[in-house]
Design a protein around this motif. Structure first.
Motif, PDB file in Angstrom:
ATOM      1  N   ASP A 151      57.875  20.072  31.963  1.00  0.00           N
ATOM      2  CA  ASP A 151      56.862  18.782  31.563  1.00  0.00           C
ATOM      3  C   ASP A 151      55.546  18.972  32.290  1.00  0.00           C
ATOM      4  OD1 ASP A 151      59.068  17.148  30.504  1.00  0.00           O
ATOM      5  OD2 ASP A 151      59.674  16.614  32.331  1.00  0.00           O
ATOM      6  N   ALA A 152      55.274  20.137  33.008  1.00  0.00           N
ATOM      7  CA  ALA A 152      54.120  20.171  33.443  1.00  0.00           C
ATOM      8  C   ALA A 152      52.726  20.174  32.521  1.00  0.00           C
ATOM      9  CB  ALA A 152      53.926  21.713  34.179  1.00  0.00           C
ATOM     10  N   ARG A 153      53.052  20.581  31.414  1.00  0.00           N
ATOM     11  CA  ARG A 153      52.023  20.630  30.345  1.00  0.00           C
ATOM     12  C   ARG A 153      51.592  19.383  29.844  1.00  0.00           C
ATOM     13  NH1 ARG A 153      48.667  24.299  28.172  1.00  0.00           N
ATOM     14  NH2 ARG A 153      49.999  26.075  28.931  1.00  0.00           N
ATOM     15  N   THR A 154      52.709  18.412  29.630  1.00  0.00           N
ATOM     16  CA  THR A 154      52.445  17.010  29.041  1.00  0.00           C
ATOM     17  C   THR A 154      51.811  16.200  30.415  1.00  0.00           C
ATOM     18  OG1 THR A 154      54.486  17.262  27.588  1.00  0.00           O
ATOM     19  CG2 THR A 154      53.752  15.044  28.223  1.00  0.00           C
ATOM     20  N   ARG A 155      52.308  16.506  31.633  1.00  0.00           N
ATOM     21  CA  ARG A 155      51.882  15.742  32.522  1.00  0.00           C
ATOM     22  C   ARG A 155      50.512  16.222  32.878  1.00  0.00           C
ATOM     23  NH1 ARG A 155      55.006  15.783  37.690  1.00  0.00           N
ATOM     24  NH2 ARG A 155      53.572  13.764  38.250  1.00  0.00           N
ATOM     25  N   ALA A 156      49.995  17.272  32.771  1.00  0.00           N
ATOM     26  CA  ALA A 156      48.594  17.884  33.090  1.00  0.00           C
ATOM     27  C   ALA A 156      47.701  17.181  31.971  1.00  0.00           C
ATOM     28  CB  ALA A 156      48.441  19.198  33.051  1.00  0.00           C
ATOM     29  N   GLN A 157      48.134  17.181  30.668  1.00  0.00           N
ATOM     30  CA  GLN A 157      47.424  16.349  29.755  1.00  0.00           C
ATOM     31  C   GLN A 157      47.111  14.865  30.175  1.00  0.00           C
ATOM     32  OE1 GLN A 157      45.603  17.757  27.431  1.00  0.00           O
ATOM     33  NE2 GLN A 157      46.662  19.827  27.068  1.00  0.00           N
ATOM     34  N   ALA A 158      48.279  14.349  30.533  1.00  0.00           N
ATOM     35  CA  ALA A 158      48.006  12.943  30.991  1.00  0.00           C
ATOM     36  C   ALA A 158      47.170  12.569  32.343  1.00  0.00           C
ATOM     37  CB  ALA A 158      49.616  12.454  31.149  1.00  0.00           C
ATOM     38  N   GLU A 210      47.914  13.740  35.467  1.00  0.00           N
ATOM     39  CA  GLU A 210      48.811  13.563  36.582  1.00  0.00           C
ATOM     40  C   GLU A 210      48.783  14.601  37.611  1.00  0.00           C
ATOM     41  OE1 GLU A 210      52.515  12.395  35.279  1.00  0.00           O
ATOM     42  OE2 GLU A 210      51.937  10.776  33.959  1.00  0.00           O
ATOM     43  N   LEU A 211      48.223  15.590  37.152  1.00  0.00           N
ATOM     44  CA  LEU A 211      48.282  16.912  38.055  1.00  0.00           C
ATOM     45  C   LEU A 211      46.957  17.333  38.439  1.00  0.00           C
ATOM     46  CD1 LEU A 211      51.029  18.917  35.946  1.00  0.00           C
ATOM     47  CD2 LEU A 211      51.677  17.090  37.779  1.00  0.00           C
ATOM     48  N   ARG A 212      46.910  18.032  39.609  1.00  0.00           N
ATOM     49  CA  ARG A 212      45.803  18.676  40.063  1.00  0.00           C
ATOM     50  C   ARG A 212      45.981  20.168  40.123  1.00  0.00           C
ATOM     51  NH1 ARG A 212      44.331  14.626  38.359  1.00  0.00           N
ATOM     52  NH2 ARG A 212      43.374  12.913  39.276  1.00  0.00           N
ATOM     53  N   ALA A 213      45.187  20.974  39.943  1.00  0.00           N
ATOM     54  CA  ALA A 213      45.305  22.372  40.472  1.00  0.00           C
ATOM     55  C   ALA A 213      43.939  22.926  41.189  1.00  0.00           C
ATOM     56  CB  ALA A 213      45.507  23.177  39.250  1.00  0.00           C
ATOM     57  N   GLY A 260      43.889  13.495  49.963  1.00  0.00           N
ATOM     58  CA  GLY A 260      43.926  13.455  48.530  1.00  0.00           C
ATOM     59  C   GLY A 260      42.700  12.655  48.129  1.00  0.00           C
ATOM     60  N   ALA A 261      41.629  12.396  48.785  1.00  0.00           N
ATOM     61  CA  ALA A 261      40.415  11.874  48.388  1.00  0.00           C
ATOM     62  C   ALA A 261      39.508  12.481  47.468  1.00  0.00           C
ATOM     63  CB  ALA A 261      39.589  10.982  49.744  1.00  0.00           C
ATOM     64  N   VAL A 262      39.446  13.993  47.861  1.00  0.00           N
ATOM     65  CA  VAL A 262      38.644  14.993  47.299  1.00  0.00           C
ATOM     66  C   VAL A 262      39.352  16.013  46.633  1.00  0.00           C
ATOM     67  CG1 VAL A 262      36.517  16.367  47.609  1.00  0.00           C
ATOM     68  CG2 VAL A 262      36.895  14.007  49.107  1.00  0.00           C
ATOM     69  N   HIS A 263      38.925  16.320  45.467  1.00  0.00           N
ATOM     70  CA  HIS A 263      39.411  17.408  44.688  1.00  0.00           C
ATOM     71  C   HIS A 263      38.161  18.141  44.364  1.00  0.00           C
ATOM     72  CE1 HIS A 263      41.753  19.165  40.866  1.00  0.00           C
ATOM     73  NE2 HIS A 263      42.100  19.937  42.048  1.00  0.00           N
ATOM     74  N   ALA A 264      37.980  19.235  45.061  1.00  0.00           N
ATOM     75  CA  ALA A 264      36.592  20.050  44.801  1.00  0.00           C
ATOM     76  C   ALA A 264      36.891  21.624  45.302  1.00  0.00           C
ATOM     77  CB  ALA A 264      35.634  19.270  45.784  1.00  0.00           C
ATOM     78  N   THR A 265      35.762  22.297  44.779  1.00  0.00           N
ATOM     79  CA  THR A 265      35.921  23.773  45.342  1.00  0.00           C
ATOM     80  C   THR A 265      34.357  24.038  45.475  1.00  0.00           C
ATOM     81  OG1 THR A 265      36.637  26.165  44.648  1.00  0.00           O
ATOM     82  CG2 THR A 265      35.925  24.502  42.609  1.00  0.00           C
ATOM     83  N   ASP A 266      34.093  25.195  45.553  1.00  0.00           N
ATOM     84  CA  ASP A 266      32.660  25.724  45.705  1.00  0.00           C
ATOM     85  C   ASP A 266      32.419  26.868  44.549  1.00  0.00           C
ATOM     86  OD1 ASP A 266      31.755  28.469  47.343  1.00  0.00           O
ATOM     87  OD2 ASP A 266      33.860  28.225  47.051  1.00  0.00           O
ATOM     88  N   SER A 271      40.836  18.329  33.168  1.00  0.00           N
ATOM     89  CA  SER A 271      40.895  17.216  34.327  1.00  0.00           C
ATOM     90  C   SER A 271      42.067  18.045  35.501  1.00  0.00           C
ATOM     91  CB  SER A 271      41.854  16.346  33.699  1.00  0.00           C
ATOM     92  OG  SER A 271      43.009  16.478  33.113  1.00  0.00           O
ATOM     93  N   LEU A 272      42.446  19.025  35.100  1.00  0.00           N
ATOM     94  CA  LEU A 272      43.287  19.734  36.194  1.00  0.00           C
ATOM     95  C   LEU A 272      42.382  20.387  37.188  1.00  0.00           C
ATOM     96  CD1 LEU A 272      45.970  22.254  34.481  1.00  0.00           C
ATOM     97  CD2 LEU A 272      46.327  20.327  36.321  1.00  0.00           C
ATOM     98  N   LEU A 273      41.069  20.780  36.886  1.00  0.00           N
ATOM     99  CA  LEU A 273      40.399  21.373  37.758  1.00  0.00           C
ATOM    100  C   LEU A 273      39.436  20.634  38.672  1.00  0.00           C
ATOM    101  CD1 LEU A 273      39.100  24.109  35.004  1.00  0.00           C
ATOM    102  CD2 LEU A 273      41.019  24.121  36.612  1.00  0.00           C
ATOM    103  N   PRO A 274      39.241  21.229  39.929  1.00  0.00           N
ATOM    104  CA  PRO A 274      38.456  20.643  40.688  1.00  0.00           C
ATOM    105  C   PRO A 274      37.135  20.588  40.519  1.00  0.00           C
ATOM    106  CG  PRO A 274      39.015  22.709  41.677  1.00  0.00           C
ATOM    107  CD  PRO A 274      39.892  22.434  40.412  1.00  0.00           C
ATOM    108  N   GLU A 275      36.223  19.484  41.032  1.00  0.00           N
ATOM    109  CA  GLU A 275      34.770  19.541  40.969  1.00  0.00           C
ATOM    110  C   GLU A 275      34.268  20.554  41.479  1.00  0.00           C
ATOM    111  OE1 GLU A 275      30.804  16.640  42.468  1.00  0.00           O
ATOM    112  OE2 GLU A 275      33.054  15.909  42.703  1.00  0.00           O
TER     113      GLU A 275
END
Length: 490
Positions: free
Chosen positions: A149-156, A158-161, A175-181, A211-215
Motif C-alpha cells: 500500500d506504500a504507493r497508494t499512501r504516497a499518492q494520498a 500520507e508518507l514522507r521520504a 515532525g514539524a519540519v520536512h526539509a533537506t539541503d 509530496s513525498l520529498l522534503p523542501e
C-alpha cells in the motif's frame, strides 16, 4: 544552563554516529560515538534500521549533555551519510521499512532498465549523475513497490521520504519540519542542478509523487528548532546547518577554489573538488552541489568509491587479523604485495568505472603468497581506487591536482597515507583532526549565527611521494589488469 556559543555537530555515518561539542575557538570540548551495524539480507543488499539511526543520535547527544551539563549549544549542525533513503508515516513518524543504504544494489534491475531505455543522457544532463543503484531515486521507487500500500499512501500524501538529514530533522523537530539541503538533494537524482529544485519530469520517470520529498533549502538555513522530549537537549536550540558528510568535509578543509581536492576515506571514499558551474563529467565522475548559502550555490565534481576503508575491515575478517591496526602492521612486514592484487568490488565498482555488477577478486597469487601480501594488496587497493578517481578528475578539470587533503577514520593509518602519496605521486595533507565532516557542518552553522570557527588548515602532516617510479608503474599496470578481470563477466 547557559548558552556559551558552542556548536553541537552530529555526524551520522554508515559505521558510526558521532557527536562533537565545539567551542567558539574550534576546540572540541566533548565527543561521543556509537557504532552502527549494516545488515545484508541478500547478496548485494545493504540496509540499516532507521529507528536505530535515530536512537544513536539521541544517545550521543545524551552523552554530550552528560559531559557538559551546564552548556546549551547556540546551534546544532548535521552531517550525514548520503544516498541512504528512509520512508516513513507522516502521522506516526514510524519507518515503513529499513533505511536502504547507499551501498545497496537492490535497485540494480530498475537502473539497468532505465539505461536500456536510453534515459542516462537525460539524467546526466539534468542531475549531473549517471545511472547507478547508489542514488536514492531508484531505491525509493523500489520501496513504493515493495511495501504494501506504500504507493497508494504516497499518492494520498500520507508518507514522507528523505535522506538521513531529513529523517533526523523530522525527529529533532517532532515532525514539524520536512526539509533537506541542496547538497543532499543533489545526490538523489531528482534535483535539477541548474534550478536547484526538484524536477517533476524526473520524479515521474521514477514514479515518485513530489509530496513525498522534503523542501529543499540552503545548507545554512534555520531548519527548525529542537522540541522538548526529542533528545536531552533543551527545547528551542536551532538546527542551523545540514550537509552531506563529503560536502561538510570539503567545507571543513577550508577549500574555496576549484582545483583543490579533498579525499574522505570512510566505509567508502569521496574525492571532491569545487567547480565554477555544474559539471557533466565525461570520465565517470559526478556533478553535484557542494553547498548553498545566501550568496548562492557552490558546485562540485566528485568521484564516489563504494568500498574503501571497508576493504580493510573485510580483509581483517578474511585473514583473521586482530583488527585493522594489526592488518596494517602485517602489510608492512613485506616490501611489496608480491604481485597480488585485491579488487574490492564487494558492492560493485563506483567511480570512475560504475559497474554495479562487478565482483571482488584477488589475483596474482602463487605458492609464495602469504597473508602479508594480501594485507598489503588491500591497502594498495584502497589507494589505487582513489588514484583512479583523481586521474579522471584531472582530465575533467583540465589540470593536474597539486595534491589532496584527506580526512576520515582510515587516514589515521600513516602507512596508508604514505602509500597514497606514493601511488598518487602527489603530496597528501592530513589534518590533525580527522573529524572534518562534523567540523565542517559546525563551521557552517557557526557562520550562520555570526560566529567564525577556524578551519582545519593548521597542524597538518604532509606526506610526500617516496616510491620509485618503476615500482609505481608496476603497481598501476597490475591494478589496471585486475580491474579489467573484475569486469569480464559484467
Amino acid at each position: 544552563m547557559t548558552q556559551s556559543g558552542t556548536i553541537l555537530a552530529i555526524d551520522q555515518g554508515t559505521s558510526n554516529t558521532k557527536a562533537l561539542l565545539i567551542a567558539p575557538d574550534g576546540t572540541v570540548i566533548a565527543r561521543a560515538s556509537r557504532a552502527m551495524t549494516l545488515q545484508h539480507p541478500q547478496p548485494g543488499w545493504a540496509e540499516q534500521s532507521a529507528e536505530a539511526i535515530w536512537a544513536s543520535v539521541q544517545a550521543v547527544i545524551a552523552d554530550l549533555v552528560a559531559q557538559a551539563p551546564d552548556d546549551t549549544p547556540a546551534a546544532l549542525a548535521i552531517s550525514n551519510q548520503r544516498e541512504t533513503i528512509v520512508l516513513w508515516d507522516a502521522a506516526t513518524s514510524k519507518p515503513l521499512a529499513p533505511a536502504i543504504s547507499w551501498q545497496c544494489r537492490r535497485s540494480s534491475t530498475r537502473c539497468h532498465a532505465l539505461r536500456e531505455a536510453g534515459y542516462e543522457a537525460l539524467l546526466l544532463a539534468r542531475t549531473g549523475l549517471g545511472i547507478d543503484p547508489l542514488f536514492p531515486a531508484a531505491k525509493l521507487a523500489w520501496l513504493l513497490d515493495a511495501v504494501p500500500d506504500a504507493r497508494t499512501r504516497a499518492q494520498a500524501g500520507e508518507l514522507r521520504a528523505g535522506t538521513i538529514d531529513a529523517w533526523l530533522l523530522w525527529n529533532l523537530t517532532g515532525g514539524a519540519v520536512h526539509a533537506t539541503d541542496h547538497g543532499n538533494a543533489s545526490r538523489t537524482q531528482l534535483l535539477d542542478l541548474e534550478r536547484g529544485a526538484w524536477d517533476a519530469e524526473l520524479a515521474a520517470l521514477f514514479g515518485l509523487p513530489l509530496s513525498l520529498l522534503p523542501e529543499v533549502r540552503a545548507s545554512d538555513s534555520h531548519f527548525g528548532t529542537v522540541v522538548a522530549g526529542a533528545t536531552t537537549l533543551s527545547a528551542g536550540i536551532p538546527v542551523h546547518a545540514m550537509m552531506g558528510d563529503s560536502h561538510a568535509a570539503l567545507f571543513g578543509h577550508g577549500i574555496t577554489a576549484p582545483g583543490e581536492a579533498k579525499v574522505t576515506i570512510g566505509t567508502g571514499s569521496s574525492i571532491m573538488t569545487l567547480s565554477a558551474a555544474p559539471v557533466r563529467s565525461a570520465n565517470g565522475l559526478s556533478g553535484t552541489i557542494a553547498w548553498s548559502r545566501a550568496d548562492g550555490i557552490r558546485y562540485a565534481i566528485e568521484g564516489n568509491i563504494t568500498v574503501s576503508g571497508q576493504a580493510a575491515a573485510f580483509a581483517t575478517r578474511l585473514l583473521s587479523a586482530a583488527d585493522e591496526t594489526a592488518l596494517s602492521a602485517l602489510a608492512q612486514t613485506v616490501e611489496d604485495s608480491g604481485g597480488v592484487v585485491f579488487v574490492p568490488a564487494l558492492a560493485g565498482l563506483g567511480a570512475p568505472h560504475w559497474q554495479d555488477r562487478a565482483r571482488g577478486l584477488v589475483t596474482g597469487m602463487t605458492l609464495g603468497t602469504t597473508p602479508a601480501h594480501v594485507a598489503r594488496a588491500t591497502f594498495e587497493a584502497i589507494a589505487m581506487q582513489i588514484v583512479d578517481v583523481c586521474r579522471a578528475m584531472e582530465v575533467d578539470i583540465g589540470a593536474p591536482l597539486p595534491g589532496v587533503c584527506v580526512d576520515g577514520g582510515a587516514t589515521r593509518d600513516t602507512f596508508l597515507m604514505q602509500l597514497l602519496a606514493d601511488l598518487l605521486d602527489r603530496p597528501v595533507t592530513r589534518r590533525a583532526n580527522a573529524e572534518l565532516s562534523a567540523l565542517g557542518a559546525a563551521r557552517l552553522a557557526a557562520a550562520a549565527i555570526g560566529l567564525d570557527l577556524p578551519d582545519a588548515a593548521a597542524d597538518s602532516t604532509v606526506f610526500h611521494p617516496l616510491m620509485r617510479p618503476d615500482q609505481r608503474k608496476t603497481i598501476h599496470r597490475t591494478w589496471q589488469a585486475a580491474i579489467r578481470r573484475s569486469l569480464v563477466d559484467v
